[in-house]
Design an enzyme around this catalytic site. Structure first.
Site, short mmCIF file in Angstrom:
data_model
loop_
_atom_site.label_atom_id
_atom_site.label_comp_id
_atom_site.label_asym_id
_atom_site.label_seq_id
_atom_site.Cartn_x
_atom_site.Cartn_y
_atom_site.Cartn_z
N HIS A 254 0.83 -1.22 0.00
CA HIS A 254 0.00 0.00 0.00
C HIS A 254 0.85 1.26 0.00
O HIS A 254 0.48 2.27 0.59
CB HIS A 254 -0.98 0.01 1.19
CG HIS A 254 -2.15 -0.92 0.97
ND1 HIS A 254 -3.28 -0.53 0.28
CD2 HIS A 254 -2.33 -2.21 1.30
CE1 HIS A 254 -4.12 -1.56 0.22
NE2 HIS A 254 -3.56 -2.59 0.83
N ASP B 137 2.67 1.93 -3.15
CA ASP B 137 2.94 2.30 -4.55
C ASP B 137 2.13 3.53 -4.97
O ASP B 137 2.65 4.43 -5.64
CB ASP B 137 2.73 1.12 -5.53
CG ASP B 137 1.33 0.52 -5.52
OD1 ASP B 137 0.52 0.86 -4.64
OD2 ASP B 137 1.05 -0.30 -6.42
N GLY C 6 -8.63 -15.07 -6.51
CA GLY C 6 -8.79 -14.36 -5.24
C GLY C 6 -7.63 -14.51 -4.28
O GLY C 6 -7.76 -14.21 -3.10
N LEU D 269 -2.63 -12.56 -6.08
CA LEU D 269 -1.35 -12.69 -6.79
C LEU D 269 -1.40 -11.96 -8.14
O LEU D 269 -0.63 -12.24 -9.04
CB LEU D 269 -1.01 -14.18 -6.99
CG LEU D 269 -0.87 -14.95 -5.67
CD1 LEU D 269 -0.63 -16.44 -5.93
CD2 LEU D 269 0.28 -14.39 -4.83
N SER D 270 -2.35 -11.04 -8.26
CA SER D 270 -2.44 -10.15 -9.41
C SER D 270 -2.75 -10.85 -10.73
O SER D 270 -2.09 -10.60 -11.75
CB SER D 270 -1.16 -9.32 -9.57
OG SER D 270 -1.00 -8.49 -8.48
N SER D 271 -3.77 -11.69 -10.71
CA SER D 271 -4.16 -12.31 -11.97
C SER D 271 -4.67 -11.25 -12.94
O SER D 271 -4.52 -11.38 -14.15
CB SER D 271 -5.22 -13.39 -11.74
OG SER D 271 -6.28 -12.86 -10.99
N GLU E 154 -7.32 -1.09 -15.43
CA GLU E 154 -7.76 -1.50 -14.09
C GLU E 154 -8.52 -0.35 -13.41
O GLU E 154 -9.56 -0.54 -12.80
CB GLU E 154 -6.51 -1.86 -13.27
CG GLU E 154 -6.77 -2.36 -11.89
CD GLU E 154 -6.85 -3.88 -11.81
OE1 GLU E 154 -6.21 -4.56 -12.62
OE2 GLU E 154 -7.57 -4.35 -10.92
N ASP F 39 1.79 -3.92 -9.38
CA ASP F 39 1.45 -5.24 -9.92
C ASP F 39 1.81 -5.34 -11.41
O ASP F 39 2.41 -6.30 -11.86
CB ASP F 39 -0.04 -5.53 -9.75
CG ASP F 39 -0.46 -5.47 -8.30
OD1 ASP F 39 0.42 -5.42 -7.43
OD2 ASP F 39 -1.68 -5.47 -8.04
N TYR G 36 -10.02 -0.47 -0.63
CA TYR G 36 -8.76 -0.07 -1.26
C TYR G 36 -8.85 1.39 -1.74
O TYR G 36 -7.98 2.21 -1.44
CB TYR G 36 -8.46 -1.00 -2.45
CG TYR G 36 -7.14 -0.71 -3.12
CD1 TYR G 36 -5.99 -1.41 -2.75
CD2 TYR G 36 -7.03 0.24 -4.13
CE1 TYR G 36 -4.78 -1.14 -3.35
CE2 TYR G 36 -5.82 0.51 -4.73
CZ TYR G 36 -4.70 -0.19 -4.35
OH TYR G 36 -3.49 0.08 -4.95
C1 GLA Z 1 -3.04 -4.17 -5.02
C2 GLA Z 1 -2.80 -3.04 -6.02
C3 GLA Z 1 -1.35 -2.56 -5.99
C4 GLA Z 1 -0.88 -2.28 -4.57
C5 GLA Z 1 -1.24 -3.43 -3.64
C6 GLA Z 1 -0.95 -3.10 -2.19
O1 GLA Z 1 -2.35 -5.33 -5.40
O2 GLA Z 1 -3.13 -3.44 -7.32
O3 GLA Z 1 -1.21 -1.43 -6.81
O4 GLA Z 1 -1.39 -1.06 -4.10
O5 GLA Z 1 -2.61 -3.78 -3.73
O6 GLA Z 1 0.41 -2.90 -2.00
#
Ligand code: GLA
Length: 390
Positions: A36, A38, A127, A130-132, A165, A177, A227
């Protein structure tokens, strides 16, 4: 990327469209530290992993009506759209919004896209944080860039993915990500400055230790709105100090605002977490370079405490897994990773005690929540890349 996944997506594409595809591999990511921060122009230490999304695509040469067709191999859904009509986010669009988001953001840059056919599938657990979505966005922008010779640089491509996104999936995410997924390097973490976008790759191997990823198998609702609220609060706090981001704010300045009564206790706690976390990433980077596993482990625990108590993005399941880790002699550090409210913990574990630790965690977690969490085997891997072209 798993060869079986590649073969599967390639043959799904061939049987659906009877064409030879261009194939792209695009990984998910983990994050060692810098959570949190970036979107506060801070520092992060993520890495791409050997699990992600495979995208197969080709120009739709034999489609007389000029539509583009996209197939999600799992759950076996598809949709068609016309590139010549304005593309808007779809209500409850799910994966479709990532696709049209990338297409629309490329069109805004003037990319000469034409009708295309695309099949994608992946092996990142749903879920798990892992940034799918970043893997998919990057896979699509990379593939379309290749197919239609758009000449976008990797830096431009990740901005397309991020805007997709933000504008189409509605998450006001930072750049971590998409960056990690695109620029990943095998065996390395990326020490990234999210303000300048400069980065250094640091070897992630610590002899005698393993990075162990545990999937809590929970993902709580409202994570996206929480978020966006966190981000807005950080920006508001920085603005109170006349600064562009919390990167430029000190704890002393935040304390001053609190004393004046301008900043609530809650906003103070959250902003202080961000300021401390940015500093912690600097120290973690040095520790990683020096192969100082002990200090790194301590930083992971500190970050988890900050995320859970001050920033409030953890949940009972993640806190439980970290507590089990903290009580285990083989674990040097552990924390939740990603946006929070579910997903995975990252653990730094002595090699000889990995099995003991994972067995104990799985058993204790099942006893507590009745859920079977899982170990996700990972290797730090290369970023989004061309696997093959016809
Ligand atoms: C998600 C967001 C990222 C980052 C993280 C927390 O993965 O996509 O940009 O803010 O949360 O670090």
């Amino acid at each position: 990327m798993d060869p079986n996944l590649i073969n599967n997506i390639e043959s799904r594409f061939r049987s659906a469209f009877n064409l030879e595809p261009v194939i792209i591999g695009s990984p998910g990511r983990i994050n060692l530290i810098g959570e949190h921060v970036d979107y506060n122009e801070g520092l992060v230490l993520p890495a791409a992993i050997d699990k992600g999304v495979v995208v197969a695509l080709q120009r739709a040469v034999n489609n007389p009506v000029g539509l583009s067709k996209v197939i999600a191999s799992d759950p076996g859904e598809s949709f068609e759209f016309d590139l010549n009509h304005a593309l808007y986010p779809l209500e409850k669009g799910g994966w479709r919004n990532y696709v049209i988001g990338v297409v629309a953001e490329m069109q805004k840059l003037g990319c000469p896209l034409g009708p295309f056919n695309l099949v994608f599938g992946g092996n990142l657990p749903q879920g798990a944080g892992l940034s799918s979505s970043a893997a998919l966005e990057n896979g699509i922008v990379f593939g379309l860039n290749e197919l239609f010779c758009c000449n976008l640089s990797k830096e431009e491509m990740i901005l397309v993915s991020q805007r997709a996104e933000q504008n189409y999936a509605g998450v006001q995410c930072g750049i971590m990500d998409q960056f990690a997924s695109m620029f990943g390097k095998a065996e390395h973490f990326l020490f990234l400055d999210c303000r300048s976008m400069e980065y250094t790759a640091v070897n992630g191997t610590l002899n005698g230790y393993h990075w162990v990823l545990l999937n809590s198998k929970v993902s709580h609702a409202l994570a996206d709105s929480a978020y966006n609220q966190r981000r807005a609060l950080c920006e508001k706090t920085a603005a109170l100090l006349g600064k562009k981001s919390l990167r430029d704010c000190s704890l002393h300045e935040l304390q001053g605002l609190k004393k004046k009564g301008t900043l609530s206790e809650d906003a103070f706690q959250k902003a202080s977490y961000v300021v401390k976390e940015i500093e912690r990433v600097r120290r973690a980077y040095e520790a990683l370079k020096n192969k100082d596993a002990q200090s790194l482990g301590d930083y992971l625990f500190e970050t988890h405490q900050g995320l859970s108590q001050a920033y409030q993005v953890s949940c009972p399941e993640l806190n439980f897994l970290v507590a089990v880790a903290q009580a285990h002699t083989g674990v040097l550090g552990a924390r939740m990773i990603g946006g929070g409210f579910g997903g995975c913990t990252l653990n730094l574990v002595k090699e000889e005690l990995v099995t003991d630790f994972t067995e104990q965690s799985l058993e204790a977690y099942h006893r507590e929540f009745g859920i079977k969490c899982e170990v996700i085997p990972i290797h730090l891997s290369e970023g989004t890349h061309l696997i093959g072209r016809a």
